[in-house]
Design a protein around this motif. Structure first.
Motif, PDB file in Angstrom:
ATOM      1  N   SER A 277     -37.357 -13.124   2.286  1.00 42.74           N
ATOM      2  CA  SER A 277     -35.828 -13.064   2.099  1.00 42.74           C
ATOM      3  C   SER A 277     -35.404 -12.446   3.428  1.00 42.74           C
ATOM      4  N   VAL A 278     -35.835 -13.189   4.590  1.00 39.83           N
ATOM      5  CA  VAL A 278     -35.216 -13.098   5.785  1.00 39.83           C
ATOM      6  C   VAL A 278     -34.041 -14.187   5.903  1.00 39.83           C
ATOM      7  N   ARG A 279     -32.835 -13.600   6.107  1.00 41.87           N
ATOM      8  CA  ARG A 279     -31.575 -14.428   6.222  1.00 41.87           C
ATOM      9  C   ARG A 279     -31.293 -14.542   7.475  1.00 41.87           C
ATOM     10  N   ILE A 280     -31.448 -15.811   8.241  1.00 38.88           N
ATOM     11  CA  ILE A 280     -30.924 -16.222   9.369  1.00 38.88           C
ATOM     12  C   ILE A 280     -30.090 -17.560   9.035  1.00 38.88           C
TER      13      ILE A 280
ATOM     14  N   LEU B 173     -28.907 -12.737  17.561  1.00 43.49           N
ATOM     15  CA  LEU B 173     -29.128 -12.073  16.320  1.00 43.49           C
ATOM     16  C   LEU B 173     -29.259 -10.536  16.350  1.00 43.49           C
ATOM     17  N   SER B 174     -29.136 -10.038  15.212  1.00 43.55           N
ATOM     18  CA  SER B 174     -29.345  -8.336  15.197  1.00 43.55           C
ATOM     19  C   SER B 174     -30.543  -7.934  15.298  1.00 43.55           C
ATOM     20  N   GLY B 175     -30.723  -6.685  15.381  1.00 46.10           N
ATOM     21  CA  GLY B 175     -32.274  -6.165  15.621  1.00 46.10           C
ATOM     22  C   GLY B 175     -32.890  -6.379  14.363  1.00 46.10           C
ATOM     23  N   GLY B 176     -32.233  -6.337  13.176  1.00 46.95           N
ATOM     24  CA  GLY B 176     -33.127  -6.476  12.161  1.00 46.95           C
ATOM     25  C   GLY B 176     -33.623  -7.695  11.968  1.00 46.95           C
ATOM     26  N   GLN B 177     -32.726  -8.806  12.167  1.00 49.52           N
ATOM     27  CA  GLN B 177     -32.868 -10.256  11.944  1.00 49.52           C
ATOM     28  C   GLN B 177     -34.173 -10.546  12.994  1.00 49.52           C
TER      29      GLN B 177
ATOM     30  N   ALA C  68     -37.908   1.099  14.902  1.00 48.79           N
ATOM     31  CA  ALA C  68     -37.711   2.027  15.790  1.00 48.79           C
ATOM     32  C   ALA C  68     -36.307   0.987  16.495  1.00 48.79           C
ATOM     33  N   ALA C  69     -35.390   1.689  16.889  1.00 41.72           N
ATOM     34  CA  ALA C  69     -33.769   1.026  17.336  1.00 41.72           C
ATOM     35  C   ALA C  69     -33.322   0.281  16.450  1.00 41.72           C
ATOM     36  N   LEU C  70     -33.241   0.692  15.010  1.00 41.47           N
ATOM     37  CA  LEU C  70     -32.579  -0.215  14.060  1.00 41.47           C
ATOM     38  C   LEU C  70     -31.657   0.707  13.455  1.00 41.47           C
TER      39      LEU C  70
ATOM     40  N   ARG D 150     -32.816  -1.263   8.944  1.00 40.88           N
ATOM     41  CA  ARG D 150     -34.178  -0.472   8.552  1.00 40.88           C
ATOM     42  C   ARG D 150     -34.624  -0.683   7.275  1.00 40.88           C
ATOM     43  N   ALA D 151     -33.536  -0.463   6.608  1.00 42.94           N
ATOM     44  CA  ALA D 151     -34.151  -0.791   4.885  1.00 42.94           C
ATOM     45  C   ALA D 151     -34.511  -2.152   4.672  1.00 42.94           C
ATOM     46  N   GLU D 152     -33.840  -2.975   5.424  1.00 41.63           N
ATOM     47  CA  GLU D 152     -34.577  -4.310   5.381  1.00 41.63           C
ATOM     48  C   GLU D 152     -35.843  -4.860   5.693  1.00 41.63           C
ATOM     49  N   VAL D 153     -36.092  -3.878   6.906  1.00 38.42           N
ATOM     50  CA  VAL D 153     -37.680  -4.010   7.383  1.00 38.42           C
ATOM     51  C   VAL D 153     -38.384  -3.339   6.418  1.00 38.42           C
TER      52      VAL D 153
END
Ligand code: ATP
Ligand code: MG
Length: 263
Positions: A146-149, A159-163, A187-189, A194-197
């Motif tokens: 469920s990674v949304r790109i 892209l964002s750090g989470g992506q 780290a660094a999110l 962070r919740a996504e990861v």
């Protein structure tokens, strides 16, 4: 109160997928790892915690075939192995996502996902890469976690750090590994990313992969880990099971406040 349904085992039960016994590693006079024992099971999340310089990254590098232990044994599914190179480790189903991510900012998501493991196109069509197959496979892997790109074809630099972390983790899934090692993925999110990861780690586990995750964030660790392994000055000093430790016990083990007592 934990009555598990028939067939579902507790995480960490049964034969470990990976086992380290008495692994030591020196860099010149620096003792990076000292007789570390560690087991990892499929379907289990193990967090590796400890102060800066405790040996966490070195341990991950040993498991991923980047560094070689000076002594000790490594076994995969009960068989002794030598993890000489990252390729050897990958051949044993072990894939690592590194701290620095090593994404290429100027390439799109598809190219990044397949970096170094591109699918070749049919020769008669004169295409060096099978772009279509790679796009389909990229979408499948991203969807599975469920990674949304939005666009697979724009450079990942924007892209964002989470992506980006999502792409880095998905890259590890191209080879369908049994174990995924993550060096400080949060780290660094920001909070949401962070919740996504953390969700993503849960999904890796649900896919019956083992996950070893290094983190300095003890809240993340308590949320995500079935077991927590504490390192200090190269040695494993404690191991905690989910729900059977407090934050202060964890911190005490990390800092050595309760020297002599074994978590
Ligand atoms: N390539 C190297 N050459 C020399 N010393 C090294 C090397 N890699 C690690 N070390 C040393 O080994 C010890 C453990 O380092 P390591 O990077 O494994 O710690 P860490 O637990 O990952 O720390 P951090 O939380 O800061 O990432 C440190 O003292 C470090 O300086
Ligand atoms: Mg490190």
């Amino acid at each position: 109160m934990t009555t598990t349904a028939a067939g579902t085992e507790q995480p960490g039960a049964g034969e470990p997928y990976l086992e380290l016994r008495g692994v030591s590693k020196y860099f010149g006079g620096v003792r990076a790892l000292h007789e570390v024992d560690l087991s990892l099971h499929r379907g289990e999340v193990v967090a590796l915690v400890g102060d800066n310089g405790a040996g966490k990254t070195t341990l991950v590098k040993v498991i991923s075939g980047v560094e070689h232990p000076d002594s000790g044994e490594v076994a995969v599914r009960g068989e002794k192995v030598r993890l000489d190179t990252p390729r050897t480790a990958a051949g044993h189903g072990i894939h690592t996502v590194y701290q620095d991510l090593s994404l290429c900012d100027n390439l799109d998501a598809v190219r990044n996902l397949f970096l170094g493991q591109e699918l070749a196109g049919s020769r008669w069509r004169g295409r060096p890469l099978d772009r279509h197959r790679m796009e389909v496979e990229a979408r499948r892997v991203l969807d599975s976690l469920s990674v949304r790109i939005r666009s697979l074809t724009t450079p990942v630099g924007g892209l964002s750090g989470g992506q980006r972390q999502g792409i880095a983790i998905c890259r590890s899934l191209i080879s369908d590994p049994s174990l995924v090692l993550l060096d400080e993925p949060t780290a660094a999110l920001g909070v949401t990313q962070r919740a996504e990861v953390l969700d993503l780690i849960g999904r890796l586990k649900a896919q019956d992969r083992g996950v070893l995750v290094i983190s300095h964030d003890l809240k993340d660790v308590q949320e995500v880990a079935d077991r927590v392994v504490v390192m200090r000055l190269g040695a494993k000093v404690a191991e905690f099971v989910r729900g059977r430790y407090t934050s202060s016990e964890l911190v005490a083990a990390m800092t050595g406040a309760h020297e002599g007592s074994d978590g």
